[in-house]
Design an enzyme around this catalytic site. Structure first.
Site, PDB file in Angstrom:
ATOM      1  N   ASP A  68       0.908  -1.361   0.079  1.00 28.29           N
ATOM      2  CA  ASP A  68      -0.048  -0.153   0.046  1.00 28.29           C
ATOM      3  C   ASP A  68       0.932   1.216   0.217  1.00 28.29           C
ATOM      4  OD1 ASP A  68      -2.851   1.254   0.097  1.00 28.29           O
ATOM      5  OD2 ASP A  68      -2.046   1.628   2.257  1.00 28.29           O
TER       6      ASP A  68
ATOM      7  N   GLU B 125       1.553  -0.340  -4.873  1.00 23.75           N
ATOM      8  CA  GLU B 125       0.407   0.622  -5.396  1.00 23.75           C
ATOM      9  C   GLU B 125       0.756   1.936  -5.341  1.00 23.75           C
ATOM     10  OE1 GLU B 125      -3.380   2.860  -3.303  1.00 23.75           O
ATOM     11  OE2 GLU B 125      -1.489   2.538  -2.305  1.00 23.75           O
TER      12      GLU B 125
END
Length: 605
Positions: free
Chosen positions: A557, A586
């Site tokens: 993330d 990401e």
């Protein structure tokens, strides 16, 4: 000064045109209402940054900017620091779309999130104007009408004949990303008359989510002229002039070998009739990327005094040992938010009054098909966000593996499963254990084993950028045994996790940094040796532990907020433990640097 802003759409050229100043240069031109402060168009077209090419110029009655965009964009008008008096957008709660015959009042905001976005569907060249009159600011967008003295128009026929297309093998070969040391041929074409041509090679420095974007010149290569050709191999270019259609063009060539992996920039400098020009990337916008230019056909321009305005072509050089796992090219993902997929075991559902959420408790839905709660909307929920639960769990996923397989998916991507207070679980409380509301560590191992039996894999997800405030590591509300780094709201230097975070004791109102301003997500100090050891440095680090429990790889993330050297060490550790592990970054921004072979294999946004 508090400025209201009236938003309107210019429907005719005259509505946005610049007034002619008086011959004596006097009263018809009012002074700039914000003095020396520069305003910028800041939005999805600029990755919300204050970029030189989106800087307004003040002329007589207002601030003007010419833009060329061909998409719907969200934006605000603001200075470089998002200062309160000079940040303008739509009123919070309003739609913010500028459409014909629509106008509404909005107010200035204190930061990027304090005022709603404006929206406009751009369809080519436009002039944007901000005008302040009696304390009311008007934003108008219409056809291009502002004559920008800082952007002179190229008229020289030889300059206009210059061509380079990064996607055409006649101009650049080989195509695409390359290995270090690969000879790459560059070729320009132009009518006779170019006095000199130089290929400028630069190394790109890109950090975080593009907060630091710089180019450093590393080499200037003179291009060698070849004879004019009666049959130019140039690809056609839209809008070419009659001069550029002349087939008798000279070609200028150079070869370069990029020495190491990374992302490079390049552009061309030309001297024609004593004037210096640049040939640069095109004006195409790339969403969530600070740099314009999509590659392909470029454009000629006068050389700017500010090198930041040059639009570089970009070249990726990747590692020779870069390898995609053999199983990965055939992946078909099924993406699951576990709390809302299926409730397979009601016995593990989070219970109000029992399960803690920060300094309160959770909320539960009796009906699976109810609408999720949203605080402040009168739906009966409490004032907390992300604390309502439906009961989705790992058993519910296991129960539906045959269904997922029969759909054609062969890989599950699950948002975080680790113990956390929220329903989304990005506020990690315990990296080493499954959240009790989802089941147990044994349930995760059973999921990966059952998936493998069906020819499927499971990709795990977490953030190594931040934790939650409600975790043993931070423990803002004192809900956990031991001593957290911010135990009970106090900085604890005696905590075993003290080095994981950065605190500012001199700022008691705001002693720690929350990711992107979110106070519930305290940022980790990624330079902390103790945290790196915990995350991936030890043989039983978090990354290794879940690979051993059956995960086929990691989706990481908010990767741009984590330093590149962290990801390089992380990749080495992950690949050493399991060479065929899939690694996914990401990022909403330019992902080129992640795909050079020393950090990640794939990217997503």
């Amino acid at each position: 000064m508090r400025i209201s802003i009236l938003l309107a759409l210019c429907l005719v050229v005259s509505a946005c045109s610049v007034p002619e100043p008086r011959a004596d240069g006097a009263a018809s031109c009012a002074p700039a209402p914000f003095g020396e402060t520069t305003l910028f168009l800041r939005g999805s077209m600029s990755s919300w940054a204050a970029l030189p090419e989106y800087a307004f110029q003040y002329r007589c009655d207002g601030y003007y900017l010419n833009v060329e965009e061909r998409a719907a964009h969200d934006f605000k008008v603001a200075d470089a620091g998002w200062a309160h008096p000079t940040t303008f957008g739509a009123k919070t709660g309003s739609d913010g779309t500028l459409i014909p015959q629509t106008a509404f009042i909005t107010v200035s905001g204190a930061d990027p999130g304090g005022t709603a976005n404006l929206r406009f569907a751009f369809k080519g060249e436009h002039t944007v104007r901000l005008k302040v009159d009696a304390g009311v600011a008007t934003v108008a967008i219409g056809p291009r009408s502002f004559v920008d003295a800082q952007a002179p128009v190229v008229t020289d026929p030889v300059a206009l004949s210059v061509r380079f297309d990064s996607r055409a093998t006649a101009h650049k070969s080989p195509f695409g990303a390359q290995l270090p040391g690969t000879p790459i041929e560059f070729a320009l074409s132009a009518l006779p008359g170019v006095e000199s041509a130089t290929l400028v090679i630069e190394s790109r420095r890109l950090e975080g989510n593009q907060e630091v974007l710089e180019y450093r010149e590393i080499e200037r290569l003179p291009l060698v002229q070849q004879e004019a050709s009666a049959h130019s191999a140039d690809p056609p270019q839209a809008g070419a002039s009659a001069h550029s259609a002349n087939p008798h063009k000279a070609h200028w060539r150079a070869q370069h070998r990029f020495p190491a992996i990374g992302v490079y920039g390049y552009w061309f400098e030309l001297v024609i009739a004593g004037q210096t020009y640049i040939f640069q990337n095109n004006r195409d916008g790339v969403f969530w990327t600070r740099e314009k230019g999509s590659g392909g056909q470029g454009v000629i321009a006068f050389k700017p005094t500010n090198a930041e305005r040059i639009r570089r072509y970009r070249q990726t050089i990747f590692a020779a040992d870069f390898k995609v796992p053999e199983w990965a090219p055939d992946v078909v993902y099924y993406y699951i938010f576990p709390e809302r997929f299926r409730n397979g075991d009601p016995a593990n559902d989070p219970q109000p009054g029992v399960a803690r959420f920060h300094d309160g408790t959770v909320e539960a839905h009796r009906d699976w098909n109810e609408t999720p709660f949203l605080s402040g909307t009168g739906d009966g929920s409490d004032a907390r966000y992300s604390n309502d639960f439906f009961g989705g769990d790992l058993k519910g996923i296991i129960d539906k593996l045959d269904y997922i397989r029969d759909l054609g998916a062969n890989t599950l991507y699950l948002t975080p499963l680790f113990r956390a207070a929220s329903n989304h679980k990005y506020d990690t409380a315990d990296y080493r254990n499954i959240d009790p509301g989802f089941g147990s560590n044994a349930d995760f191992e059973r999921l990966t084993a059952e998936a493998k039996r069906r020819g499927m894999r499971v990709i795990a997800d977490t953030s190594l950028n931040h934790t939650g405030i409600d975790s043993p590591y931070f423990d803002r509300h004192g809900n956990h045994p031991g001593v957290g780094a911010f135990e009970g709201g106090k900085i604890r230097t005696d905590s075993p996790y003290a080095s994981w975070y950065t605190f500012d004791p001199s700022n008691p109102e705001n002693p720690y940094r929350g990711w992107s301003g979110a106070r519930d997500l305290p940022e980790l100090d990624k330079a902390s040796p103790a945290f790196r050891q915990f995350a991936y440095g030890a043989p039983d680090g978090v990354m290794q532990l879940w690979l051993d429990r059956g995960a086929a790889g990691w989706r990481m993330d908010v990767a741009p907020w984590v330093p590149d050297d962290f990801w390089r060490e992380w990749r080495t550790a992950v690949k050493a433990h399991r060479p065929d592990a899939l690694t996914v970054a990401e990022t909403w921004f330019d992902a080129s640097k992640y795909l050079a072979g020393d950090m990640f294999v794939y990217t997503m946004n």
